[in-house]
Design an enzyme around this catalytic site. Structure first.
Site, mmCIF file in Angstrom:
data_model
loop_
_atom_site.group_PDB
_atom_site.id
_atom_site.type_symbol
_atom_site.label_atom_id
_atom_site.label_comp_id
_atom_site.label_asym_id
_atom_site.label_seq_id
_atom_site.Cartn_x
_atom_site.Cartn_y
_atom_site.Cartn_z
ATOM 1 C CB CYS A 256 -0.910 0.001 1.228
ATOM 2 S SG CYS A 256 -1.890 1.503 1.400
ATOM 3 C CB CYS B 187 -0.587 2.530 5.782
ATOM 4 S SG CYS B 187 -1.203 0.986 5.069
ATOM 5 C CB CYS C 115 -6.489 5.030 -10.908
ATOM 6 S SG CYS C 115 -6.936 4.598 -9.218
ATOM 7 C CB CYS D 276 -4.406 -1.669 2.474
ATOM 8 S SG CYS D 276 -4.344 -0.276 3.617
ATOM 9 C CB CYS E 58 -5.358 3.370 3.132
ATOM 10 S SG CYS E 58 -4.007 3.088 4.299
ATOM 11 C CB SER F 66 -51.618 21.215 5.433
ATOM 12 O OG SER F 66 -51.400 22.173 4.418
ATOM 13 C CE LYS G 49 -64.613 29.760 5.987
ATOM 14 N NZ LYS G 49 -63.910 30.876 6.689
ATOM 15 C CG ASP H 134 -54.371 21.701 12.471
ATOM 16 O OD1 ASP H 134 -53.922 20.784 13.190
ATOM 17 O OD2 ASP H 134 -54.133 22.898 12.664
ATOM 18 C CE LYS I 21 -53.770 31.556 14.258
ATOM 19 N NZ LYS I 21 -53.786 32.979 13.894
ATOM 20 C CG ASP J 59 -45.042 31.179 3.638
ATOM 21 O OD1 ASP J 59 -44.900 32.159 4.402
ATOM 22 O OD2 ASP J 59 -45.913 31.132 2.761
#
Length: 1045
Positions: A39, A42, A61, A66, A69, A321, A327, A357, A498, A745
């Protein structure tokens, strides 16, 4: 080497060897003789895999490293092994393709020998572990270890090639290869020069979105930023600067030349004009850097949805929500839910949470019917790829629905589905009709028990999983997304905050049940108009280049059911297509409350990832030991800090991977083991006393704890939606949706930007969401009143952008936009005064300016030209039509003299006197006749100020013209300026006037009476007091010298 190994080709300088295989030979043999590799990090042995093969970190590559590492470097952010090799050989570390979005990419050194692979899967190495390889590289054979230095004592090892191809087919030694190498070198040199020069040179100096070299399609960026063409934006910027200069000369003249005969009028007008100029600057300069963005959904699929493998797309929890089913009609909510369940996204990755809610049994029953109808609707949508996937709007489309449809059974199945939907509508309508009369003992469920939410203000928390892992299948047997009904606990004496409180409850319950790393919230009337909207958001959230620092992706709001002329500017085109694009070029758009996808971690009050500094550059001519000494002596403290951060990351990974065995006990033990991250007491103080939820906050990539049973999770979910859960925690202060304003928000997005996050504005070609807008003027004004009241509350709170958030990550142009978003209601006071001045001038014969000289006329004319030129050039680069732009100007005046004015006084009463004002939910459109309520007016005090202004200005016009007729020709000249001033007010209030005298004549009588009364009182009082006439006690008497006797 054996004779049967085949032809060998290679390079002695790079210590590579290639073996050309015979026909029918499967591939290279395991190279066990390489087990002695050392390696290069290390110095230990590289080691073998479980199959006995040499450990190869990267097939491209082949750097000798190891496993220990290699895994360390992966945690450091160097996930591309090719970068590890290059960085180690050059004495510093770089960052791979999956690194932080602000990490500076290491420039590849020019290779001398071609890489004979194209990122295809070879042996057992999956493609996602390959390094980035330019797509023009040919071949398909395996690459083995190149030695970092020549050593003739070690054997040279073979690599395989295909004997069916000529050697030149690989490009090695051919003319075509040399040409490709030259092109590749030029691209690498150009890329190196761009990065050396600093890359992006814009004001925002973003180095996190630099262009990459051309890679394989699956490795290319998922989105790109498209600046406005310079031919459009440069004239726009130039006219802004010119207007700024002209405004300076204009105010110099106005201040130094007062109207001496009408000093009070002049003073009021100058104060108003200075305020308007400040407001214009705050609104204009955040639009200095507008950009547009483009997404690549095909690349998203290539990267995260490989054929034959499970989808790697991230999970998402979608919030809906609702409050009042009277409504917000249940049919509208049902269509929104159906469009979510039919979204074009892996079903196992989607969960839909509906927050009721209002604890209405009508919403619960409607959602139950919706879940049953979804079993038929969802497979129909996905089979025929229909858009939109909300049935109400799909069947209302006035287009050729057979276009691009080739399936022979489409017409038959569409007719059957339309009949099914009509029957579904009848069932929903029956539920609504039944809910009109509430029984005295309250609603009763099918099993005979009382509905827990009979008392809206005092009821326990409720959760119902309608569609889930068990029983959630459509008629074809396919799995459906999860559908969960949630109604948080409410008790007297608690502040429930709310909508913001409801959204925070959804954040907690979703973290306990599914814990997706991303969230998306929509209002109940905003359905998915584009089934790929989630994918559009993921092109930014999951992009390795731009995703790390993105807190949310905001989509524009688009609306259905608006009259053709958009009389009351419901579309807000100027805001969504001009202002928001301008903010996207700075730090991102503001959060507008719906149609927004969030990164869950950004809602937990966590700072955005810090931008990493580029690695120190060293000269290759110096010895390695010299470079190492220089680096070590100057960066020991940095390494110590980095080691601490690594320990935190390691503990974080352990928290992420070390899931408990049992549901609650294991999680509690796991939290106690995370002392390196923070203490259990601090976590509970911040997030609340739920070990399951606290554990979920440590999982950056989402996921659920192993071993947790559904029963225990549901029990914990009920706990986290309790009304007292947030007591003595950071919820609503630093975590989740922020409390303190009815427009939670803006405040929530502002806090995220102060933490250094950036947001993205995504405008797909097909609108992602569509919603319903108020049809009549009264509801529209109440909606604007609520928005303005929220801005006033923020302005009067500690979170005011004028003094909050300094020293964080908020950019100064972004701060200007937030300041403008909080002070715009205060413009109503000078606007009301300025709109009254024309009538005063006409009634008194005075004017706000003295007689103009030629130079003064030039400044007035130049200012008007600059104002018009700014609007024209703004429409040119944004694509906004002149109708939309003019409607926005008109409603700015209408809302300013009505809703904004009332919001200022209500905000002052709430903050100073503690008088709270409850906002009303805006009525959503049902299936009534189109525009049936366009001319409907409901009594509201908001209608009085603009009506009074209209009457006063009409009286002033009549009085001014009458005075000019009586006084002769000379008085007509000064009259034209006053009439123009008055007509400016009337023209801007014209939509309001048209609504008052609409075709149905439904104007409330009390509005007309009060307006005429106030206008008459004001006019008579002014004539009586008239402060501009000289005061005298009577005629002057002089003795004439004659004796009258």
């Amino acid at each position: 080497m054996e004779a049967s190994a085949g032809l060998v080709a290679g390079s002695h300088n790079r210590n590579e060897l290639v073996v050309i295989r015979r026909d029918g030979e499967s591939g290279p043999k395991p190279l066990r003789q390489l087990s002695g590799q050392i390696c290069q990090i290390c110095g230990d042995d590289v080691g073998l895999t479980v199959d006995g093969d040499l450990f190869v970190a990267c097939n491209e590559c082949a750097f000798p490293i190891c496993r220990t590492c290699y895994e360390y470097e992966r945690r450091e952010g160097n996930q591309g092994a090719l970068y590890i090799a290059e960085a180690m050989l050059n004495g510093h570390m770089g960052h791979g393709r999956h690194g932080d979005i602000n990490a500076v990419q290491v420039v590849h050194p020019v290779l001398q020998v071609p890489l004979l692979t194209n990122g295809e899967m070879i042996d057992d190495i999956p493609p996602e572990q390959h390094a980035l390889v330019p797509s023009f590289m040919g071949g398909g054979v395996k690459r083995i270890h190149p030695l970092p230095f020549p050593d003739h004592n070690l054997p040279v090892h073979p690599r395989s090639m295909d004997p069916s191809k000529d050697l030149a087919a690989y490009g090695y030694g051919s003319i075509a290869w040399k040409e490709r190498m030259e092109i590749w070198k030029q691209k690498q040199e150009k890329l190196h020069m761009n990065r050396s020069n600093g890359g992006d040179k814009g004001w925002d100096n973003n180095d996190d979105e630099s262009d990459l070299p051309l890679m394989d399609e699956a490795r290319q960026p998922l989105s790109r930023k498209m600046p406005i063409p310079s031919s459009k934006i440069n004239p726009y910027r130039m006219i802004i600067l010119i207007r700024l200069v002209v405004a300076g000369f204009f105010f110099h003249y106005r201040i130094t030349n007062p109207a001496k005969d009408a000093y009070p009028l002049w003073l009021i007008s100058v104060i108003c004009e200075i305020w308007f100029a400040i407001s214009w600057i705050l609104d204009q300069f955040p639009k200095w850097l507008p950009i547009e963005r483009e997404t690549y959904l095909d690349r998203l699929s290539l990267r995260y949805e490989k054929e034959g493998q499970p989808s790697q797309l991230a999970s998402i929890d979608i919030f809906v929500s609702t409050v009042d089913p009277m409504k917000e009609p249940p049919l509208i909510t049902a269509n929104t839910v159906l469009s979510i369940l039919a979204v074009d996204y892996p079903v196992e990755k989607v969960s839909c949470y509906v927050s009721d809610d209002g604890a209405a049994m009508l919403t619960f029953e409607a959602l139950s019917e919706t879940s049953e109808f979804a079993k038929k609707w969802v497979p129909f949508c996905k089979k025929f790829s229909i858009e939109p996937r909300a049935p109400e709007w799909y069947f209302q489309q006035k287009i050729d629905y057979l276009k691009d449809k080739v399936h022979p059974s489409f017409v038959k199945e569409r007719r059957a589905m339309k009949r099914e939907y009509e029957e579904f509508k009848v069932r929903i309508n029956a539920l609504v009709a039944k809910a009109q009369k509430v029984p005295e003992e309250g609603w009763t469920m099918q099993d005979g028990t009382l509905w827990p939410g009979n008392n809206v203000r005092d009821h326990p928390g409720m959760i119902q999983v309608f569609l889930g892992q068990s029983g959630g299948h459509d008629i074809d047997g396919n799995e459906l997304p999860r559908l969960v009904y949630v109604s948080r606990e409410k008790r007297p004496g608690f502040n429930h905050h709310k909508k913001a409180g409801a959204m925070n409850a959804l954040v907690r319950v979703s973290a306990v049940l599914t814990n997706a790393p991303y969230l998306l919230n929509v209002d109940c009337d905003h359905y998915f108009n584009n089934s790929k909207a989630v994918r559009e958001a993921m092109c930014f959230m999951m992009d390795p280049l731009v995703g790390k620092q993105v807190c949310y992706v905001q989509f524009p709001q688009r609306f259905d059911g608006i009259d053709r002329h958009d009389r009351y500017a419901n579309r807000n085109v100027v805001f969504f297509d001009i202002n928001m694009k301008g903010l996207d070029g700075i730090q991102g758009p503001i959060y507008v409350g719906t149609g927004c996808a969030f990164r869950r971690q950004s809602l937990y009050g966590i700072d955005a990832p810090k931008k990493k500094k580029p690695p120190n550059r060293t000269c290759n001519c110096w010895p390695n030991w010299c470079c190492c000494c220089c680096c070590c002596t100057g960066s020991r403290k940095k390494k110590a800090t980095k080691a601490k951060q690594e320990n935190k990351k390691t503990s974080f990974k352990n928290a992420e991977n070390g899931t408990p065995a049992s549901a609650l006990e294991g999680i509690e033990g796991g939290i106690k083991d995370k002392q390196n991250l923070t203490s259990e007491q601090k976590l509970e103080k911040k997030f609340g006393q739920s070990p399951v939820f606290v554990a979920s906050t440590l999982l950056e990539n989402g996921g659920m704890p192993k071993g947790a049973t559904p029963a225990s999770l549901l029990k914990e979910a009920i706990h986290v939606i309790g009304c007292g859960y947030e007591d003595k925690t950071d919820w609503g202060k630093e975590i989740g949706w922020i409390y303190g304003s009815v427009t939670e928000d803006i405040l929530t997005g502002f806090k995220m930007h102060c933490h250094g996050w950036r947001s993205i504005y995504c405008v797909p070609s097909r609108p992602a969401f569509k919603g319903s807008a108020p049809l009549n003027l009264s509801d529209r004004l109440h909606q604007v009143l609520r928005w303005a009241l929220g801005s006033v509350e923020i302005f009067l709170s500690k979170h005011c952008p004028l003094w909050y958030g300094y020293g964080g990550g908020l950019k100064w142009l972004e701060r200007m936009s937030y300041i403008n978003a909080t002070i715009y209601p205060w413009t109503s006071i000078p606007l009301l005064a300025y709109c009254t001045l024309p009538a005063v001038c006409l009634l008194t014969g005075k004017f706000i300016t003295p007689e103009l000289s030629n130079v003064a006329s030039l400044w007035f004319l130049s200012l008007f030209i600059c104002i018009f030129a700014t609007g024209i050039l703004e429409m040119r680069w944004s694509g906004v039509g002149i109708d939309d732009w003019w409607r926005n100007e008109q409603f700015w005046v209408i809302g300013g003299v009505s809703a904004h004015l009332f919001a200022v006084f209500q905000g002052l009463l709430k903050v100073l006197a503690g008088i709270d004002t409850n906002f009303t939910v805006t009525s959503k459109a049902g299936d009534d006749e189109d525009f049936s309520e366009l001319y409907t007016f409901k009594w509201t005090t908001l209608l009085i100020p603009p009506t009074t202004l209209l009457i006063v200005n009409f009286i002033g016009v009549v009085a001014g013209v009458s005075n000019a007729i009586n006084n002769g020709y000379e008085s007509w000249g000064p009259l034209f300026g006053k009439l123009f001033f008055s007509f400016w007010v009337i023209v801007h209030l014209y939509p309001f006037l048209k609504g008052l005298v609409g075709r149905q004549n439904r104007t409330p009588t009390i509005v007309i009476v009060w307006s005429i009364l106030l206008a008459s009182i004001f006019s008579l009082l002014w004539v009586r007091i008239d402060p501009f006439l000289p005061k005298s006690d009577g005629p002057l008497l002089e003795e004439c010298g004659l004796d009258c006797n």
